[in-house]
Write an enzyme that holds these catalytic residues in place. Structure first.
Site, PDB file in Angstrom:
ATOM      1  N   PHE A  61      41.426  42.524  45.228  1.00 25.93           N
ATOM      2  CA  PHE A  61      40.041  42.060  45.327  1.00 25.93           C
ATOM      3  C   PHE A  61      39.793  41.464  46.716  1.00 25.93           C
ATOM      4  O   PHE A  61      38.751  41.688  47.326  1.00 25.93           O
ATOM      5  CB  PHE A  61      39.731  41.027  44.236  1.00 25.93           C
ATOM      6  CG  PHE A  61      39.960  41.554  42.855  1.00 25.93           C
ATOM      7  CD1 PHE A  61      39.103  42.487  42.297  1.00 25.93           C
ATOM      8  CD2 PHE A  61      41.051  41.135  42.125  1.00 25.93           C
ATOM      9  CE1 PHE A  61      39.320  42.996  41.027  1.00 25.93           C
ATOM     10  CE2 PHE A  61      41.277  41.633  40.847  1.00 25.93           C
ATOM     11  CZ  PHE A  61      40.422  42.560  40.301  1.00 25.93           C
ATOM     12  N   CYS A  62      40.759  40.708  47.193  1.00 22.48           N
ATOM     13  CA  CYS A  62      40.626  40.080  48.513  1.00 22.48           C
ATOM     14  C   CYS A  62      40.617  41.124  49.621  1.00 22.48           C
ATOM     15  O   CYS A  62      39.807  41.033  50.545  1.00 22.48           O
ATOM     16  CB  CYS A  62      41.763  39.089  48.743  1.00 22.48           C
ATOM     17  SG  CYS A  62      41.746  37.708  47.580  1.00 22.48           S
ATOM     18  N   THR A  63      41.504  42.104  49.531  1.00 22.93           N
ATOM     19  CA  THR A  63      41.553  43.109  50.600  1.00 22.93           C
ATOM     20  C   THR A  63      40.279  43.949  50.594  1.00 22.93           C
ATOM     21  O   THR A  63      39.820  44.369  51.653  1.00 22.93           O
ATOM     22  CB  THR A  63      42.810  44.000  50.498  1.00 22.93           C
ATOM     23  OG1 THR A  63      42.874  44.626  49.217  1.00 22.93           O
ATOM     24  CG2 THR A  63      44.067  43.172  50.725  1.00 22.93           C
ATOM     25  N   LEU A 123      37.827  41.821  52.412  1.00 20.96           N
ATOM     26  CA  LEU A 123      38.120  41.866  53.849  1.00 20.96           C
ATOM     27  C   LEU A 123      37.544  43.132  54.467  1.00 20.96           C
ATOM     28  O   LEU A 123      36.992  43.096  55.576  1.00 20.96           O
ATOM     29  CB  LEU A 123      39.631  41.786  54.101  1.00 20.96           C
ATOM     30  CG  LEU A 123      40.310  40.476  53.730  1.00 20.96           C
ATOM     31  CD1 LEU A 123      41.824  40.590  53.956  1.00 20.96           C
ATOM     32  CD2 LEU A 123      39.748  39.300  54.499  1.00 20.96           C
TER      33      LEU A 123
END
Length: 160
Positions: free
Chosen positions: A75-77, A80
């Site tokens: 989810f974070c990548t 980003l």
């Protein structure tokens, strides 16, 4: 710089801020910084393991500061990558994006899509910034084990 420069980016930025707020509220002992508070004087590490002062980086220009879980988090990548899509607009408006995770400096380069990011990833593997901003929380041992056993995500190895 005016708000009109950031209006098209607000939904994406808000989703990241909400993620940070959710993480912060997961721990009852955290006290996030208040609006208008002075940014903590913390030292972070670049992907080349160079020490940098966060205050020095944000003094250079207005900054969109992101805290994310790490390169192990899909989810974070994805967020980003979404930020990479708006980074040229942020830069054109005279601002910069800085993204902080607990990944060790050498793990920052392993972030999926790293080569397409036009902004800087920073390591907070000692959690100094995360604590200073009031966003730190402890992942329960059972969840650390589940991540490691079920998903092959070693949080301790990622953050050191």
């Amino acid at each position: 710089m005016s708000l009109k420069h950031f209006k098209p980016m607000i939904p994406r930025i808000l989703s990241l801020l909400l993620l940070s707020a959710t993480i912060a509220s997961a721990q009852t002992n955290t006290t996030p910084l208040k609006v208008g508070a002075t940014i903590p004087d913390v030292t972070l590490r670049t992907e080349n393991d160079q020490a940098v002062k966060l205050r020095t980086l944000v003094a250079a220009k207005p900054t969109v500061l992101i805290f994310y879980r790490g390169s192990w988090c899909p989810f974070c990548t994805r967020h980003l990558q979404d930020l990479a899509g708006i980074e040229p607009e942020v830069a054109k408006a005279g601002a910069q994006i800085l993204a902080i995770s607990m990944d060790q400096p050498e793990k920052l380069k392993a972030t999926p899509g790293h080569d397409t990011l036009g902004y800087q990833l920073l390591s907070d593997s000692d959690a100094a910034a995360t604590r200073a901003f009031g966003l730190a929380f402890r992942v329960e041992d059972a969840l650390v084990k589940k991540y490691k056993d079920s998903y092959k995500i070693d949080l301790e190895a990622a953050s050191g």
